[in-house]
Design a protein around this motif. Sequence first.
Motif, PDB file in Angstrom:
ATOM      1  N   VAL A   1       0.825  -1.208   0.000  1.00 19.95           N
ATOM      2  CA  VAL A   1       0.000   0.000   0.000  1.00 19.95           C
ATOM      3  C   VAL A   1       0.859   1.258   0.000  1.00 19.95           C
ATOM      4  CG1 VAL A   1      -2.035  -1.014   1.070  1.00 19.95           C
ATOM      5  CG2 VAL A   1      -0.292   0.022   2.510  1.00 19.95           C
ATOM      6  N   GLY A   2       2.165   1.099   0.142  1.00 17.95           N
ATOM      7  CA  GLY A   2       3.045   2.256   0.024  1.00 17.95           C
ATOM      8  C   GLY A   2       3.783   2.634   1.295  1.00 17.95           C
ATOM      9  N   PHE A   3       3.569   1.875   2.377  1.00 12.63           N
ATOM     10  CA  PHE A   3       4.350   2.163   3.580  1.00 12.63           C
ATOM     11  C   PHE A   3       5.816   1.823   3.336  1.00 12.63           C
ATOM     12  CE2 PHE A   3       0.282   1.325   6.045  1.00 12.63           C
ATOM     13  CZ  PHE A   3       0.117   2.655   6.404  1.00 12.63           C
TER      14      PHE A   3
ATOM     15  N   GLN B   1       7.608   2.373   8.548  1.00 12.04           N
ATOM     16  CA  GLN B   1       6.163   2.505   8.775  1.00 12.04           C
ATOM     17  C   GLN B   1       5.496   1.133   8.858  1.00 12.04           C
ATOM     18  OE1 GLN B   1       5.563   4.949   5.300  1.00 12.04           O
ATOM     19  NE2 GLN B   1       5.059   6.748   6.519  1.00 12.04           N
TER      20      GLN B   1
ATOM     21  N   PHE C   1       3.395   0.304  12.157  1.00 10.54           N
ATOM     22  CA  PHE C   1       1.929   0.202  12.100  1.00 10.54           C
ATOM     23  C   PHE C   1       1.442  -1.235  11.992  1.00 10.54           C
ATOM     24  CE2 PHE C   1       2.469   4.460   9.859  1.00 10.54           C
ATOM     25  CZ  PHE C   1       2.311   5.164  11.036  1.00 10.54           C
TER      26      PHE C   1
ATOM     27  N   ILE D   1      -6.048   3.307   7.336  1.00 13.22           N
ATOM     28  CA  ILE D   1      -4.707   3.608   7.857  1.00 13.22           C
ATOM     29  C   ILE D   1      -3.779   4.155   6.777  1.00 13.22           C
ATOM     30  CG2 ILE D   1      -3.958   1.168   7.709  1.00 13.22           C
ATOM     31  CD1 ILE D   1      -2.187   1.917  10.218  1.00 13.22           C
ATOM     32  N   ALA D   2      -3.768   3.519   5.607  1.00 16.06           N
ATOM     33  CA  ALA D   2      -2.839   3.983   4.573  1.00 16.06           C
ATOM     34  C   ALA D   2      -3.206   5.377   4.052  1.00 16.06           C
ATOM     35  CB  ALA D   2      -2.763   2.965   3.442  1.00 16.06           C
TER      36      ALA D   2
ATOM     37  N   LYS E   1      -2.201   7.892   6.844  1.00 10.66           N
ATOM     38  CA  LYS E   1      -0.766   8.074   7.110  1.00 10.66           C
ATOM     39  C   LYS E   1      -0.005   8.534   5.875  1.00 10.66           C
ATOM     40  CE  LYS E   1      -1.113   6.254  11.274  1.00 10.66           C
ATOM     41  NZ  LYS E   1      -1.008   7.076  12.474  1.00 10.66           N
ATOM     42  N   LEU E   2      -0.422   8.074   4.694  1.00  8.28           N
ATOM     43  CA  LEU E   2       0.378   8.343   3.500  1.00  8.28           C
ATOM     44  C   LEU E   2      -0.160   9.515   2.687  1.00  8.28           C
ATOM     45  CD1 LEU E   2       0.993   4.650   2.458  1.00  8.28           C
ATOM     46  CD2 LEU E   2       2.678   6.223   3.400  1.00  8.28           C
TER      47      LEU E   2
END
Lengths: 255, 246
Positions: free
Chosen positions: A161-163, A167, A171, B106-107, B110-111
């Motif tokens: 998802v891009g973390f 991160q 998370f 969440i994504a 945060k993003l």
Amino acid sequence: MAEWFANFYVNAPDWVQNFCDEFKLNFIDGAKWKWLLDGLKMTLLITFFSVLLGIAIGVIIAIIRTTHDKNLETMKKRGGIGYIVMKLLNAVAKLYLTVIRGTPVVVQLLIMYFIIFASSRNSTLIAIIAFGINSGAYVAEIFRGGIMSVDNGQFEAGRSVGFNYIQTMVFIIIPQMFKMVLPTLCNEFIVLLKETSVAGYVGIADLTKAGDLIRGRTFSAFMPLIAVALIYLVIVMLFTWLVGRLERRLRRSEH
Amino acid sequence: MSTNEVLIKTQNLQKSFGKLNVLLGIDMEISKGDVVVVIGPSGSGKSTFLRCLNRLEEPTGGKIYFEGEDITAPKCNINLHRQKMGMVFQQFNLFPHMTVLRNLTIAPMKLLKMSKEDAEKKALSLLERVGLSDKANAYPNQLSGGQKQRVAIVRALAMNPDVMLFDEPTSALDPEMVGEVLEVMKELAREGMTMVVVTHEMGFAKEVADRVVFMADGVIAEQGSPEELFSNPRNPRTKQFLQSVL
């Protein structure tokens, strides 16, 4: 109350009278129960802050070790400073684990007190640092096992998802790891609580030392030492019960 | 649905695990709005190919361009590109310690720095689209496989991706739950989402795909429209595979 007790005492059998005498001698006279109370406070203080320090060190070391093991291949290919730093950090982490787990905690405490912090007389702080650093090594390995037991699909989902790596750790992975390691972590804290009983070596009046001081004063070993043992036992049982409740709550949130 | 704007392009994409060469050089172009279905026998490298597209697997050779940028370049920040590439896994990989709603928010929070209200509003409308509004506060373990996969799809959609990658999304499902997931994917295709789907669902490929790619032994053996490929395969390897699955 006093009258009732006097009455009871006179009519009681010899061994009960004896018990009461001993109890009075060891705990009531000169308010020696306060020694135990102060000792208990000291033990809990040292344990509490050592646990915090241990967790902080443990998380950092565990992340270094797992990052190194998981990502070294890609980092090697990418090359550059990151790879060298990672290698170095991992080497330091491994050295730390080897030395701390390879030597007795009493020796570490004495070295801290008489060599590394020889100029400082703040023995409580030194004890917290020594026990914290010691516990950190064990906690680090517990956490590392926990991180490795989280399904790799969770890493992938987090990254997809891009973390970024950190991160994803913060998370996604670490919250799941905590739940998994809770029983083992609880065990480590129980061990730590009891390990602080060697703090007397550097002149700290912790619970064990307090009991021993009473013994030295009254020349009666049974009462103070059994009392100390019982206090440790009660605290450990209380703590185990609390962790059990926490575990059940965490489990409930999942099913 | 296809336009001519190329979204993903791979050039001689290679991947090997040690001595095992899985991808031997894949050249592919995926245009905006395309639904590309990748089929092939197990071990042909189709999942590896898909996972290379967002670099969950690090390619060992070749280049991948996403929206015109070389995402295999060392300086490329892959995390930013992954935000635009939603991925759905065979094993769902929902975050088990969070509610469904939190999985979706969440994504973006945060993003994309979305506010909690906006993220939740969006998540709830996505859940409604897949018929799971009532599960917002459930935990993943309380859902059936089909429900989990639908949540996984909308989790990826919550980031507003430009392309969706599906890695055998129905392979871990009980047969009666396959339909509900495929329905969501068909809906998505109808809305014009660019999709790359690795699957064994030939029915889905026939019905939805703009292009079917048949992979075997680490290369693209044949590709074409579903009509061409299914009714008139040219490569003997394709013929053999289709005979065994249809």
